[in-house]
Structures are given as C-alpha cells and as structure tokens.
Design a protein around this motif. Structure first.
Motif, PDB file in Angstrom:
ATOM      1  N   GLY A 287      -3.673  -4.358 -12.161  1.00 22.22           N
ATOM      2  CA  GLY A 287      -4.288  -5.017 -11.017  1.00 22.22           C
ATOM      3  C   GLY A 287      -4.033  -4.280  -9.720  1.00 22.22           C
ATOM      4  O   GLY A 287      -4.606  -4.609  -8.687  1.00 22.22           O
ATOM      5  N   LEU A 288      -3.148  -3.295  -9.757  1.00 17.56           N
ATOM      6  CA  LEU A 288      -2.844  -2.547  -8.540  1.00 17.56           C
ATOM      7  C   LEU A 288      -3.872  -1.443  -8.315  1.00 17.56           C
ATOM      8  O   LEU A 288      -4.322  -0.803  -9.255  1.00 17.56           O
ATOM      9  CB  LEU A 288      -1.458  -1.921  -8.629  1.00 17.56           C
ATOM     10  CG  LEU A 288      -0.290  -2.896  -8.645  1.00 17.56           C
ATOM     11  CD1 LEU A 288       1.005  -2.142  -8.855  1.00 17.56           C
ATOM     12  CD2 LEU A 288      -0.239  -3.705  -7.372  1.00 17.56           C
ATOM     13  N   GLY A 289      -4.218  -1.261  -7.063  1.00 14.12           N
ATOM     14  CA  GLY A 289      -5.140  -0.199  -6.691  1.00 14.12           C
ATOM     15  C   GLY A 289      -4.827   0.272  -5.287  1.00 14.12           C
ATOM     16  O   GLY A 289      -4.081  -0.379  -4.554  1.00 14.12           O
ATOM     17  N   ARG A 290      -5.376   1.386  -4.914  1.00 13.35           N
ATOM     18  CA  ARG A 290      -5.124   1.903  -3.572  1.00 13.35           C
ATOM     19  C   ARG A 290      -5.819   1.051  -2.516  1.00 13.35           C
ATOM     20  O   ARG A 290      -6.969   0.658  -2.688  1.00 13.35           O
ATOM     21  CB  ARG A 290      -5.608   3.337  -3.456  1.00 13.35           C
ATOM     22  CG  ARG A 290      -4.725   4.294  -4.165  1.00 13.35           C
ATOM     23  CD  ARG A 290      -5.023   5.691  -3.721  1.00 13.35           C
ATOM     24  NE  ARG A 290      -4.074   6.578  -4.346  1.00 13.35           N
ATOM     25  CZ  ARG A 290      -4.318   7.827  -4.621  1.00 13.35           C
ATOM     26  NH1 ARG A 290      -5.480   8.347  -4.338  1.00 13.35           N
ATOM     27  NH2 ARG A 290      -3.404   8.564  -5.195  1.00 13.35           N
ATOM     28  N   ALA A 291      -5.109   0.814  -1.444  1.00  9.00           N
ATOM     29  CA  ALA A 291      -5.710   0.113  -0.309  1.00  9.00           C
ATOM     30  C   ALA A 291      -6.668   1.076   0.396  1.00  9.00           C
ATOM     31  O   ALA A 291      -6.392   2.270   0.497  1.00  9.00           O
ATOM     32  CB  ALA A 291      -4.625  -0.356   0.652  1.00  9.00           C
ATOM     33  N   ASP A 292      -7.799   0.575   0.870  1.00  4.10           N
ATOM     34  CA  ASP A 292      -8.791   1.426   1.521  1.00  4.10           C
ATOM     35  C   ASP A 292      -8.277   2.022   2.823  1.00  4.10           C
ATOM     36  O   ASP A 292      -8.604   3.147   3.172  1.00  4.10           O
ATOM     37  CB  ASP A 292     -10.073   0.632   1.799  1.00  4.10           C
ATOM     38  CG  ASP A 292     -10.789   0.266   0.510  1.00  4.10           C
ATOM     39  OD1 ASP A 292     -10.622   0.998  -0.485  1.00  4.10           O
ATOM     40  OD2 ASP A 292     -11.517  -0.740   0.502  1.00  4.10           O
TER      41      ASP A 292
END
Length: 116
Positions: A35-40
């Motif tokens: 569920g983790l992804g890079r913040a824009d």
C-alpha cells in the motif's frame, strides 16, 4: 476491476508410509501490495497510495485438527510458494486455508494416502 484470485494449489506425495515425515507444497497466486507509494510532492517520503492487500494467515488442518498457523505481514512476496513438513500419523485430508487482510478466504484440500 480486479481479477479474480484462484484457489491455492497443493502438492502431496502420492503415498507415504505410516509415521513418515513428508513435505507439503502450496502455491498461491495472490498479489501482495504493502500500500506504500511515493508521495507526489516529495520523492523521499512514502504514503499509503492505495489500500494494502496481502495474505494475513495460513491455517493447516490435518483431518479435523489445526496443526499449524502461519501469520504473515505485508512484506510477503507476490504468488508465494510455501513448503512445510508433516508426520503421517493417519489417513486423512490435509486442508490449507488462506485469509488475506481484507478477510477473504481461499482453501485447498487433498487426501493423504498411507501405504500399508
């Protein structure tokens, strides 16, 4: 729409001797995502980009008895292969039940045949 997840596949030896220790292999084609992804805004930070989805529990039954419970975290790989050992004490079905973090269940069962 998400694709349907198929039930796990289990492999047992064709026949085992009484009181012999044997391997059980279970393959489960289940996508796992933390569920983790890079913040824009800042590429050095992570956030919950999408909901997590992973296998939470694997329960192993030998006949009617729960013989093992595996608890997993979001770090589990996609499409895992599990291998574990059991002792052939009786001729009975072996059932493996998977539950993911959303509560969805899948199971697979095979009969263990003991040589006489």
């Amino acid at each position: 729409m998400a694709e349907k997840i198929k039930p796990p596949r289990m492999r047992l030896p064709r026949k085992v001797k009484q009181d012999e220790v044997f391997k059980v292999k279970v393959r489960f084609d289940h996508p796992s995502f933390t569920g983790l992804g890079r913040a824009d805004v800042d590429e050095t930070k992570f956030n919950r980009a999408v909901p997590s989805r992973f296998i939470r529990n694997m329960l192993v039954y030998y006949g009617d008895d729960l013989v093992s419970r595996f608890r997993m975290s979001s770090g589990i790989a996609d499409d895992p292969l599990f291998t574990f050992k059991l002792k052939a004490v009786k001729q009975a079905p072996i059932k493996v039940v998977f539950v993911d973090n959303e509560g969805e269940r899948w199971e697979s069962s095979k009969d263990l045949k003991i040589k006489t």
